[in-house]
Scaffold this motif. Structure first.
Motif, short mmCIF file in Angstrom:
data_model
loop_
_atom_site.label_atom_id
_atom_site.label_comp_id
_atom_site.label_asym_id
_atom_site.label_seq_id
_atom_site.Cartn_x
_atom_site.Cartn_y
_atom_site.Cartn_z
N ALA A 168 0.83 -1.20 0.00
CA ALA A 168 0.00 0.00 0.00
C ALA A 168 0.87 1.25 0.00
O ALA A 168 2.09 1.19 0.09
CB ALA A 168 -0.92 -0.02 1.22
N ARG A 169 0.21 2.40 -0.11
CA ARG A 169 0.87 3.71 -0.13
C ARG A 169 2.03 3.75 -1.14
O ARG A 169 3.10 4.28 -0.88
CB ARG A 169 1.36 4.09 1.26
CG ARG A 169 0.24 4.30 2.29
CD ARG A 169 0.80 4.92 3.56
NE ARG A 169 -0.25 5.20 4.53
CZ ARG A 169 -0.63 4.38 5.50
NH1 ARG A 169 -0.03 3.19 5.63
NH2 ARG A 169 -1.58 4.70 6.34
N THR A 170 1.78 3.13 -2.29
CA THR A 170 2.82 3.01 -3.31
C THR A 170 2.23 3.34 -4.67
O THR A 170 1.20 2.79 -5.04
CB THR A 170 3.41 1.58 -3.33
OG1 THR A 170 3.98 1.29 -2.05
CG2 THR A 170 4.47 1.43 -4.40
N ARG A 171 2.87 4.24 -5.39
CA ARG A 171 2.37 4.62 -6.71
C ARG A 171 3.45 4.42 -7.75
O ARG A 171 4.65 4.53 -7.45
CB ARG A 171 1.88 6.07 -6.72
CG ARG A 171 2.95 7.12 -6.55
CD ARG A 171 2.38 8.53 -6.64
NE ARG A 171 1.55 8.86 -5.50
CZ ARG A 171 0.30 9.31 -5.60
NH1 ARG A 171 -0.26 9.46 -6.79
NH2 ARG A 171 -0.39 9.61 -4.53
N MET A 172 3.04 4.12 -8.96
CA MET A 172 3.99 4.01 -10.06
C MET A 172 4.31 5.40 -10.57
O MET A 172 3.42 6.19 -10.87
CB MET A 172 3.39 3.18 -11.20
CG MET A 172 4.42 2.85 -12.29
SD MET A 172 3.68 2.44 -13.88
CE MET A 172 3.46 4.09 -14.59
N LEU A 173 5.61 5.69 -10.68
CA LEU A 173 6.04 6.96 -11.25
C LEU A 173 6.26 6.83 -12.75
O LEU A 173 5.74 7.62 -13.54
CB LEU A 173 7.31 7.45 -10.56
CG LEU A 173 7.20 7.69 -9.04
CD1 LEU A 173 8.56 8.12 -8.49
CD2 LEU A 173 6.13 8.73 -8.73
N GLY A 205 -8.03 2.20 -12.32
CA GLY A 205 -9.35 2.78 -12.15
C GLY A 205 -9.42 4.25 -12.52
O GLY A 205 -9.19 4.64 -13.67
N LEU A 206 -9.70 5.07 -11.53
CA LEU A 206 -9.81 6.52 -11.74
C LEU A 206 -8.53 7.13 -12.29
O LEU A 206 -8.56 8.20 -12.90
CB LEU A 206 -10.17 7.21 -10.42
CG LEU A 206 -11.53 6.86 -9.81
CD1 LEU A 206 -11.62 7.42 -8.38
CD2 LEU A 206 -12.67 7.38 -10.66
N HIS A 207 -7.41 6.45 -12.09
CA HIS A 207 -6.09 7.00 -12.43
C HIS A 207 -5.43 6.25 -13.58
O HIS A 207 -4.25 6.44 -13.84
CB HIS A 207 -5.20 6.99 -11.19
CG HIS A 207 -5.89 7.51 -9.97
ND1 HIS A 207 -6.10 8.85 -9.75
CD2 HIS A 207 -6.47 6.85 -8.93
CE1 HIS A 207 -6.77 9.01 -8.61
NE2 HIS A 207 -7.00 7.82 -8.11
N VAL A 211 -1.68 6.77 -15.36
CA VAL A 211 -0.68 5.69 -15.35
C VAL A 211 -0.22 5.39 -16.76
O VAL A 211 0.99 5.25 -17.03
CB VAL A 211 -1.26 4.43 -14.67
CG1 VAL A 211 -0.38 3.21 -14.94
CG2 VAL A 211 -1.41 4.65 -13.17
N ALA A 212 -1.14 5.28 -17.69
CA ALA A 212 -0.78 4.94 -19.07
C ALA A 212 0.15 5.99 -19.67
O ALA A 212 1.06 5.66 -20.45
CB ALA A 212 -2.04 4.80 -19.92
#
Length: 371
Positions: A168-173, A205-207, A211-212
């Motif tokens: 969790a609390r992890t996003r792809m840059l 989802g919403l993001h 991401v793409a």
């Protein structure tokens, strides 16, 4: 650099279902989500309805995955003791024009392979549901409700049993395409981490649009614009007069199914959602929405007690359909579409995404030859 087989971006119900499916064939599937826990956005802010598959155009992905996914989801719930109720649903008409629309819905459902709908006359409805105002209705016995949180817990447990894991609390840059996979840069609680993976699943989802855009080599022409559409829900105190879900006939070319009456697993009655396109994530439920809800609910529940109706919560859907657009289907892209090997993009996975989740997961596995 550490290596995993697959990174799934987004721990909503569809991302978890995809991860569970892929973990059957792979030793280490990593699910990441920018939030503090799984399913904190669209997946936990909906009606929790298992849809029958009656509204969608024939041969659309929404129709195919909903009908197939419904059966798979009921079976999964029985096998893994996930709370659900096959409550049934009444799709109600108020006049001859709406009754004609019900007939169109019946024909569409039959074309989609939903053959269990039955016509309910005014007399039958009045006898069984005296609080319901309706000239006629269609009964969908295969519609139901599910404890979505327990379902997501079960999917994650399946991933972990197969040696996958969730962070969790992890996003792809960024994700940089290489000959053999992707070098993915993550921000995990402020720490920059680089991982190599063979397969990358964009189930954000919403993001998912954002991401793409951060995946190297992903053609911009294949990244559709997402529209955020907020739906509000109101709860209703006291005993529900209905033991089935009640849906009004939706407006032609509407972006939603109308403000309907649903039940949670405890039998609590709630109403929603409406539809409101928004530009930023905000889950507020304004008090001035109540008159609109009262007006629409009283069309089929005229004895609604307005003082028992209270704001509850809202959810936001990632829609491909703009406010003036006609029907838009799910978009699930593989290499054949965008040209990036090992990448699957899932765009516009809104309703019936919950119902369709296991079917979507199988489809992703097939796209990657991992079935």
């Amino acid at each position: 650099m550490d290596t995993v087989d697959t990174i799934v971006i987004g721990a909503g119900v569809v991302g978890l279902a995809v991860a569970a499916q892929l973990s059957k064939k792979q030793a280490n599937v990593l699910i990441i989500d920018k939030n503090a826990a799984f399913g904190e956005e669209t997946s936990s802010r909906n009606s929790e309805v298992i849809h029958a598959g009656i509204y969608y155009p024939q041969n659309s992905l929404k129709a195919q995955f909903c009908v197939d996914g419904k059966h798979a989801l009921y079976d999964y719930c029985r096998q893994r003791n996930i709370p659900f109720k096959q409550t049934g649903k009444l799709l109600v008409a108020q006049n001859p024009d709406e009754e004609a629309y019900l007939q169109q819905i019946l024909d569409k459902a039959t074309a989609n392979g939903v053959d269990d709908l039955t016509w309910q006359s005014h007399g039958e409805l009045k006898k069984t549901y005296p609080e319901l105002s309706s000239s006629a209705a269609l009964l969908s016995p295969s519609t139901g409700i599910i404890d979505v949180h327990t379902y997501m817990q079960s999917l994650l447990a399946e991933v972990e049993q197969n040696d996958g894991f969730f962070v969790a609390r992890t996003r792809m840059l960024t994700a940089e395409k290489t000959d053999k996979g992707f070098i993915v840069t993550l921000d995990s609680q402020g720490e920059s981490i680089r991982l190599f993976c063979r397969y990358l699943i964009n189930s954000a989802g919403l993001h998912s649009e954002t991401v793409a855009k951060n995946i190297s080599g992903m053609p911009a022409r294949h990244i559709p614009r997402l529209h955020w559409c907020r739906g509000h829900y109101f709860s209703y105190s006291g005993k529900s007069p209905f033991d089935k879900l009640i849906y009004p006939v939706p407006e032609q070319n509407a972006v939603g199914l109308g403000i309907h009456a649903t039940l949670d697993m405890g039998g609590q009655l709630r109403f929603g959602p409406d539809t409101e396109y928004i530009d930023e994530l905000n889950y507020a439920v304004a008090d001035n929405l109540k008159p609109k809800f009262i007006r629409q609910i009283k069309r089929y529940f005229p004895n609604l007690s307005s003082e028992k109706l209270q704001p509850a919560y809202s959810g936001i859907r990632p829609k491909l359909q703009g406010s003036q657009d006609s029907f838009k289907d799910f978009v699930i892209q593989n290499e054949d579409i965008h040209g990036v090997s090992g990448l699957i993009n899932l765009f516009g996975i809104e309703s019936p995404g919950l119902t369709a989740s296991l079917s979507i997961a199988r489809h992703v596995g097939e796209q990657l030859d991992l079935m």
